[in-house]
Scaffold this motif. Structure first.
Motif, PDB file in Angstrom:
ATOM      1  N   ARG A 349       0.837  -1.218   0.000  1.00 45.62           N
ATOM      2  CA  ARG A 349       0.000   0.000   0.000  1.00 45.62           C
ATOM      3  C   ARG A 349       0.865   1.259   0.000  1.00 45.62           C
ATOM      4  N   GLU A 350       1.772   1.358   0.971  1.00 48.14           N
ATOM      5  CA  GLU A 350       2.575   2.588   1.113  1.00 48.14           C
ATOM      6  C   GLU A 350       3.750   2.602   0.137  1.00 48.14           C
ATOM      7  N   GLY A 351       4.361   1.426  -0.044  1.00 51.40           N
ATOM      8  CA  GLY A 351       5.540   1.360  -0.908  1.00 51.40           C
ATOM      9  C   GLY A 351       5.210   1.760  -2.335  1.00 51.40           C
ATOM     10  N   LEU A 352       4.109   1.207  -2.875  1.00 50.65           N
ATOM     11  CA  LEU A 352       3.768   1.520  -4.267  1.00 50.65           C
ATOM     12  C   LEU A 352       3.356   2.977  -4.432  1.00 50.65           C
ATOM     13  N   ASN A 353       2.719   3.522  -3.409  1.00 56.05           N
ATOM     14  CA  ASN A 353       2.346   4.938  -3.429  1.00 56.05           C
ATOM     15  C   ASN A 353       3.600   5.804  -3.581  1.00 56.05           C
ATOM     16  N   TRP A 354       4.625   5.436  -2.829  1.00 55.79           N
ATOM     17  CA  TRP A 354       5.894   6.180  -2.849  1.00 55.79           C
ATOM     18  C   TRP A 354       6.607   5.988  -4.197  1.00 55.79           C
ATOM     19  N   VAL A 355       6.617   4.740  -4.674  1.00 55.03           N
ATOM     20  CA  VAL A 355       7.274   4.454  -5.956  1.00 55.03           C
ATOM     21  C   VAL A 355       6.622   5.275  -7.077  1.00 55.03           C
ATOM     22  N   LEU A 375      14.414   4.316  -5.591  1.00 49.62           N
ATOM     23  CA  LEU A 375      13.523   3.305  -6.177  1.00 49.62           C
ATOM     24  C   LEU A 375      14.009   1.896  -5.823  1.00 49.62           C
ATOM     25  N   GLU A 376      15.309   1.690  -5.887  1.00 49.06           N
ATOM     26  CA  GLU A 376      15.891   0.387  -5.523  1.00 49.06           C
ATOM     27  C   GLU A 376      15.533   0.039  -4.080  1.00 49.06           C
ATOM     28  N   ALA A 377      15.691   1.023  -3.195  1.00 48.00           N
ATOM     29  CA  ALA A 377      15.435   0.788  -1.769  1.00 48.00           C
ATOM     30  C   ALA A 377      13.954   0.461  -1.543  1.00 48.00           C
ATOM     31  N   LEU A 378      13.092   1.140  -2.291  1.00 48.00           N
ATOM     32  CA  LEU A 378      11.649   0.877  -2.137  1.00 48.00           C
ATOM     33  C   LEU A 378      11.314  -0.534  -2.631  1.00 48.00           C
ATOM     34  N   CYS A 379      11.919  -0.930  -3.763  1.00 46.00           N
ATOM     35  CA  CYS A 379      11.680  -2.294  -4.271  1.00 46.00           C
ATOM     36  C   CYS A 379      12.126  -3.318  -3.224  1.00 46.00           C
ATOM     37  N   LYS A 380      13.242  -3.048  -2.588  1.00 45.39           N
ATOM     38  CA  LYS A 380      13.763  -3.971  -1.572  1.00 45.39           C
ATOM     39  C   LYS A 380      12.777  -4.084  -0.399  1.00 45.39           C
ATOM     40  N   GLY A 381      12.169  -2.969  -0.078  1.00 49.98           N
ATOM     41  CA  GLY A 381      11.212  -2.966   1.039  1.00 49.98           C
ATOM     42  C   GLY A 381       9.918  -3.693   0.703  1.00 49.98           C
ATOM     43  N   ILE A 382       9.572  -3.724  -0.586  1.00 47.26           N
ATOM     44  CA  ILE A 382       8.306  -4.365  -0.997  1.00 47.26           C
ATOM     45  C   ILE A 382       8.518  -5.866  -1.240  1.00 47.26           C
ATOM     46  N   PHE A 383       9.572  -6.186  -2.017  1.00 48.26           N
ATOM     47  CA  PHE A 383       9.742  -7.567  -2.483  1.00 48.26           C
ATOM     48  C   PHE A 383       9.880  -8.560  -1.319  1.00 48.26           C
ATOM     49  N   ALA A 395       7.528  -4.967  -7.873  1.00 50.77           N
ATOM     50  CA  ALA A 395       8.942  -4.712  -7.553  1.00 50.77           C
ATOM     51  C   ALA A 395       9.872  -5.393  -8.558  1.00 50.77           C
ATOM     52  N   MET A 396       9.531  -6.637  -8.934  1.00 50.43           N
ATOM     53  CA  MET A 396      10.394  -7.362  -9.886  1.00 50.43           C
ATOM     54  C   MET A 396      10.427  -6.660 -11.238  1.00 50.43           C
ATOM     55  N   GLY A 397       9.257  -6.184 -11.675  1.00 44.09           N
ATOM     56  CA  GLY A 397       9.177  -5.509 -12.971  1.00 44.09           C
ATOM     57  C   GLY A 397       9.993  -4.227 -12.973  1.00 44.09           C
ATOM     58  N   LEU A 398       9.875  -3.457 -11.904  1.00 46.42           N
ATOM     59  CA  LEU A 398      10.607  -2.192 -11.843  1.00 46.42           C
ATOM     60  C   LEU A 398      12.113  -2.441 -11.769  1.00 46.42           C
ATOM     61  N   ARG A 399      12.496  -3.442 -10.998  1.00 46.46           N
ATOM     62  CA  ARG A 399      13.930  -3.756 -10.897  1.00 46.46           C
ATOM     63  C   ARG A 399      14.513  -4.119 -12.259  1.00 46.46           C
ATOM     64  N   ALA A 400      13.743  -4.900 -13.035  1.00 41.89           N
ATOM     65  CA  ALA A 400      14.248  -5.296 -14.361  1.00 41.89           C
ATOM     66  C   ALA A 400      14.377  -4.074 -15.260  1.00 41.89           C
TER      67      ALA A 400
END
Ligand code: L3W
Length: 421
Positions: A349-355, A375-383, A395-400
């Motif tokens: 909920r919060e992570g994607l809002n921030w991303v 963005l990397e740090a946020l993906c790490k927090g979500i995944f 998170a996987m899609g954004l990281r790629a």
């Protein structure tokens, strides 16, 4: 030349009618299953076929069925996941619109195998034609004795109900779907317990995708060795691929599992539009990480794509050419996940809002140094920290996108504009 299996009736006039289906040998597999096999034998056939779930995760179907407790007591349910909300995915709709009896026959055999007398098709509400055709097909099957009480003179009784979704992507997540069927707000449940043990109304429930269930009559009719002979042994069978995006011949293709992605995009779907070059392909719906052009020789099966850092997912193949900005693609996809997040767990909920906030400013040319690390740090927090796969997929899609197209993100920040406009 590959002979279509799942799509063999889709271009037959009136292929959705029972008379057409029967004329092509329809319901012979159900008759064979009820007359010649015990439920355990059917589970065994499906196990031997190595059929893996076509909804996204590729879990072995026969193994899932065998987790259903054998003891009598609570009723058992079969649920068909026909919510098909994954962007770029339209394979299940075609089966339900053009050949609904193939699905009904598959459901009847599957229900017999697991001991269920009731099934629900949870169908995407926007699929109005598919809903009409399924309703009609269910009525026809009842009238002819393929559904109802003591089917074809056996002791097996079975009914199918249709439940229409109301437009939420999360209802495609199996446990959220169960909550929705129970009349609650759809939110994923913690697993375990898995639905096979405790699902709908806390009863054992098998949930399978439309395409998975449609494979079952063919396995019963032609045998598991035939099925395993198509594509890779660990991930075999005929497969539906949904081709969309910047490609000459978008559409639904049936080919063996394991076909090279490049062959699918360049030979079957005609390659990029005139004057354009391929940039990247999303191979399995937007939950699957994109693959840059140089990686297109990967094979389209669960294991090959996982080894390549992506996934087969729903086989929604989205083609992206050199006229498209990857930052824009990533932003639209994350906006979708953010909008569809059910809000139950904080990282999603919060992570994607921030991303979304960071991506929108990068896309608009207002990004700051440090945004990519953010963005990397946020993906790490979500995944790996969410209830269901929605957050992981985002998170996987954004990281790629960041890993393969970092230069496009950097250009937006340094040039303070989108270099594609
Ligand atoms: C009993 C165990 N059952 C696992 C069952 C589980 C489920 C199946 C797979 O996500 C993916 C996701 C999306 N005892 C079990 C067990 N099971 N262990 O096996 O489970 P799981 O958790 O691996 O995956 P999932 O939650 O079902 C599905 C991706 O698919 N996706 C989504 C596509 C959307 C559509 C659509 O629109 N039609 O399919 C696309 O890429 O991100 O990774 O049944 O209960 N020990």
């Amino acid at each position: 030349m590959f002979e279509p299996v799942l799509l063999r009736n889709v271009d037959v006039p009136n292929g959705h009618l029972l008379s057409t289906y029967e004329a092509g040998g329809g319901y012979q597999a159900l008759t064979k299953a009820l007359r010649e096999h015990t439920p355990d034998e059917i589970i065994d056939l499906v196990k031997k076929s190595n059929l893996r779930g076509r909804g996204g995760a590729g879990f072995p179907t026969g193994a899932k069925w065998s987790f259903v407790p054998k003891r009598a007591g609570k009723p058992k349910y079969l649920c068909c996941n026909a919510d098909e909300g994954e962007p770029g995915t339209f394979k299940d709709r075609i089966i339900m619109e053009r050949d609904p009896h193939q699905l009904i026959e598959g459901m009847a055999i599957s229900a017999y195998a697991i001991g269920a007398e009731t099934a629900y098709v949870y169908i995407r509400g926007e699929y109005t034609l598919a809903i009409c055709r399924l309703e009609r097909a269910i009525a026809e099957a009842h009238a002819k004795g393929y559904l109802g009480t003591r089917i074809l003179g056996s002791n097996f009784s079975f009914v199918v109900h249709i439940h229409c979704g109301a437009g939420a992507y999360i209802c495609g997540e199996e446990t959220a779907m169960l909550d929705s069927l129970e009349g609650k707000r759809a939110q994923p449940r913690l697993k375990p317990p898995f639905p096979a043990v405790e699902g709908l109304y806390a009863s054992p429930t098998v949930i399978n995708n439309v395409e998975t269930l449609a494979c079952v009559p063919h396995i019963v009719e032609r045998g598991p060795d035939w099925f395993r002979g198509i594509g890779p042994d660990k991930s075999p069978g005929p497969k539906l691929y949904c081709l969309s995006g910047q490609v000459r011949k978008p559409g639904l293709y049936e080919l063996p599992m394991g076909i090279p992605l490049r062959e699918l995009v360049e030979d079957c779907a005609g390659g990029p539009l005139p004057g354009r070059k391929l940039k990247a392909v999303i191979p399995g719906g937007v939950s699957a990480p994109l693959i840059p052009e140089r990686g297109l020789d990967v094979r389209m099966d669960f294991d090959s794509l996982a080894a390549a850092g992506s996934m087969l997912g729903s086989a929604g193949v989205i083609v992206i050419d050199d006229s498209t900005c990857v930052v824009k693609v990533a932003t639209r996809i994350i906006e979708f996940f953010h909008h569809e997040s059910c809000g139950k767990c904080t990282p999603c909920r919060e992570g994607l809002n921030w991303v979304v906030k960071v991506l929108r400013r990068v896309e608009a040319g207002q990004g700051a140094p440090g945004d990519l690390e953010q963005l990397e740090a946020l993906c790490k927090g979500i995944f790996g920290n969410t209830f269901c796969a929605l957050g992981d997929g985002a998170a996987m899609g954004l990281r790629a996108a960041l890993a393969h197209f970092e230069h496009e993100f950097v250009a937006h920040i340094e040039e303070r504009r989108c270099p594609f406009h």
